[in-house]
Design an enzyme around this catalytic site. Structure first.
Site, PDB file in Angstrom:
ATOM      1  N   TYR A 108      33.316 -23.980  12.388  1.00  0.00           N
ATOM      2  CA  TYR A 108      32.509 -24.750  13.349  1.00  0.00           C
ATOM      3  C   TYR A 108      31.018 -24.430  13.266  1.00  0.00           C
ATOM      4  CZ  TYR A 108      36.627 -26.881  15.569  1.00  0.00           C
ATOM      5  OH  TYR A 108      37.755 -27.626  15.827  1.00  0.00           O
ATOM      6  N   THR A 165      32.135 -19.429  14.877  1.00  0.00           N
ATOM      7  CA  THR A 165      31.147 -19.037  13.850  1.00  0.00           C
ATOM      8  C   THR A 165      31.666 -19.164  12.422  1.00  0.00           C
ATOM      9  OG1 THR A 165      31.677 -16.669  13.916  1.00  0.00           O
ATOM     10  CG2 THR A 165      30.042 -17.463  15.485  1.00  0.00           C
ATOM     11  N   GLY A 166      32.854 -19.749  12.253  1.00  0.00           N
ATOM     12  CA  GLY A 166      33.390 -20.000  10.919  1.00  0.00           C
ATOM     13  C   GLY A 166      33.255 -21.473  10.587  1.00  0.00           C
ATOM     14  N   GLY A 195      41.196 -20.701   8.846  1.00  0.00           N
ATOM     15  CA  GLY A 195      40.547 -19.553   9.471  1.00  0.00           C
ATOM     16  C   GLY A 195      41.500 -18.686  10.267  1.00  0.00           C
ATOM     17  N   ASP A 200      42.855 -19.297  13.074  1.00  0.00           N
ATOM     18  CA  ASP A 200      43.938 -20.121  13.613  1.00  0.00           C
ATOM     19  C   ASP A 200      45.129 -20.127  12.648  1.00  0.00           C
ATOM     20  OD1 ASP A 200      45.311 -21.967  15.174  1.00  0.00           O
ATOM     21  OD2 ASP A 200      43.965 -23.652  14.739  1.00  0.00           O
TER      22      ASP A 200
HETATM   23  N1  AR6 Z   1      40.810 -11.859  12.020  1.00  0.00           N
HETATM   24  C1  AR6 Z   1      39.578 -11.870  12.586  1.00  0.00           C
HETATM   25  N2  AR6 Z   1      38.653 -12.823  12.332  1.00  0.00           N
HETATM   26  C2  AR6 Z   1      38.979 -13.788  11.443  1.00  0.00           C
HETATM   27  C3  AR6 Z   1      40.231 -13.858  10.811  1.00  0.00           C
HETATM   28  C4  AR6 Z   1      41.181 -12.835  11.129  1.00  0.00           C
HETATM   29  N3  AR6 Z   1      42.403 -12.810  10.595  1.00  0.00           N
HETATM   30  N4  AR6 Z   1      40.238 -14.954   9.998  1.00  0.00           N
HETATM   31  C5  AR6 Z   1      39.032 -15.535  10.116  1.00  0.00           C
HETATM   32  N5  AR6 Z   1      38.257 -14.844  10.989  1.00  0.00           N
HETATM   33  P1  AR6 Z   1      37.163 -19.878  12.219  1.00  0.00           P
HETATM   34  P2  AR6 Z   1      35.909 -21.627  14.265  1.00  0.00           P
HETATM   35  C6  AR6 Z   1      36.886 -15.091  11.444  1.00  0.00           C
HETATM   36  O1  AR6 Z   1      36.762 -20.819  11.148  1.00  0.00           O
HETATM   37  O2  AR6 Z   1      34.587 -21.476  13.624  1.00  0.00           O
HETATM   38  C7  AR6 Z   1      40.236 -23.660  12.254  1.00  0.00           C
HETATM   39  O3  AR6 Z   1      40.629 -24.471  11.193  1.00  0.00           O
HETATM   40  C8  AR6 Z   1      35.978 -15.918  10.578  1.00  0.00           C
HETATM   41  O4  AR6 Z   1      35.430 -15.122   9.542  1.00  0.00           O
HETATM   42  O5  AR6 Z   1      38.516 -19.302  12.190  1.00  0.00           O
HETATM   43  O6  AR6 Z   1      36.011 -21.504  15.755  1.00  0.00           O
HETATM   44  C9  AR6 Z   1      40.659 -24.209  13.611  1.00  0.00           C
HETATM   45  O7  AR6 Z   1      41.893 -24.893  13.544  1.00  0.00           O
HETATM   46  C10 AR6 Z   1      34.909 -16.333  11.598  1.00  0.00           C
HETATM   47  O8  AR6 Z   1      33.940 -15.299  11.761  1.00  0.00           O
HETATM   48  O9  AR6 Z   1      37.027 -20.576  13.699  1.00  0.00           O
HETATM   49  C11 AR6 Z   1      39.526 -25.130  13.951  1.00  0.00           C
HETATM   50  O10 AR6 Z   1      39.689 -26.394  13.346  1.00  0.00           O
HETATM   51  C12 AR6 Z   1      35.688 -16.446  12.899  1.00  0.00           C
HETATM   52  O11 AR6 Z   1      36.963 -15.839  12.646  1.00  0.00           O
HETATM   53  C13 AR6 Z   1      38.327 -24.447  13.364  1.00  0.00           C
HETATM   54  O12 AR6 Z   1      38.810 -23.642  12.293  1.00  0.00           O
HETATM   55  C14 AR6 Z   1      35.918 -17.862  13.372  1.00  0.00           C
HETATM   56  O13 AR6 Z   1      36.088 -18.712  12.244  1.00  0.00           O
HETATM   57  C15 AR6 Z   1      37.668 -23.533  14.363  1.00  0.00           C
HETATM   58  O14 AR6 Z   1      36.477 -23.016  13.808  1.00  0.00           O
END
Ligand code: AR6
Length: 179
Positions: free
Chosen positions: A127, A124-125, A38, A40
């Protein structure tokens, strides 16, 4: 871009957080702080190996807390890493933990005198926190921080998809109505 009807320092936009030039961007990390998928993964890829090296010195971060590092090759000067809750149905204090993430980020913003910060939609991804429930929590914490911190010139939420941007716009419009 959508501007908050009551505070034009709060901005919603669609895009890629790693391309945003701000004093800090926020990473939706995991407790290891050693990278993942994601946003991260995207942040670590764009920042380069210096970010991971600094993260190793932090020895992780508990859920709901936040840690600050440099931005390395990112256009942002700093990365504030926070660990959101994994959604488990909503009965495990997930809403309060998510609010605490935003609060922890703003504590670091205050302590470091930062003037602009850009967020993804935390939890919201991967998690699985429902975005329709997460958006009002995120926006409430942002509005509270803007009211409390005159140093803050801009808080941006960078949504990855048009659908997510719509959810935040709707939540902001609802929150903008005086009760
Ligand atoms: N710019 C903006 N938003 C983004 C981008 C980007 N480049 N890439 C993804 N998103 P997530 P979580 C959005 O899964 O739910 C990781 O593996 C995505 O569409 O990134 O907090 C970490 O290491 C979504 O709406 O984060 C943890 O293990 C939002 O960012 C876990 O995921 C968050 O999705 C954290 O999960």
């Amino acid at each position: 871009m959508t501007q908050n009807p009551t505070d034009d320092r709060l901005v919603l936009t669609q895009g890629n957080l790693t391309q945003v030039a701000a004093d800090a961007i926020v990473n939706a990390a995991n407790t290891s702080l050693l990278g993942g998928g994601g946003v991260d993964g995207a942040i670590h890829r764009a920042a380069g190996p210096g970010l991971l090296a600094e993260c190793r010195t932090l020895h992780g971060c508990p859920t709901g807390e936040a840690r600050i590092t440099g931005g390395y090759h990112l256009p942002a000067r700093h990365v504030i890493h926070t660990v959101g809750p994994v959604w488990q149905g909503g009965h495990r204090g997930e809403r309060g933990t998510l609010a605490r993430c935003y609060h922890s980020v703003f504590e670091l913003v205050e302590r470091h005198g930062l003037r602009s910060v850009a967020f993804p939609s935390i939890s919201t991804g991967a998690y699985r926190f429902p975005i329709s429930e997460a958006a009002p929590i995120a926006l409430r914490e942002m509005r509270a921080a803007l009211a409390r911190l005159p140093q803050l010139e801009r808080v941006t939420v960078v949504l990855f998809s048009a659908a997510d941007l719509d959810v935040y716009r709707q939540a902001l419009a609802t929150a903008g109505v005086p009760t």
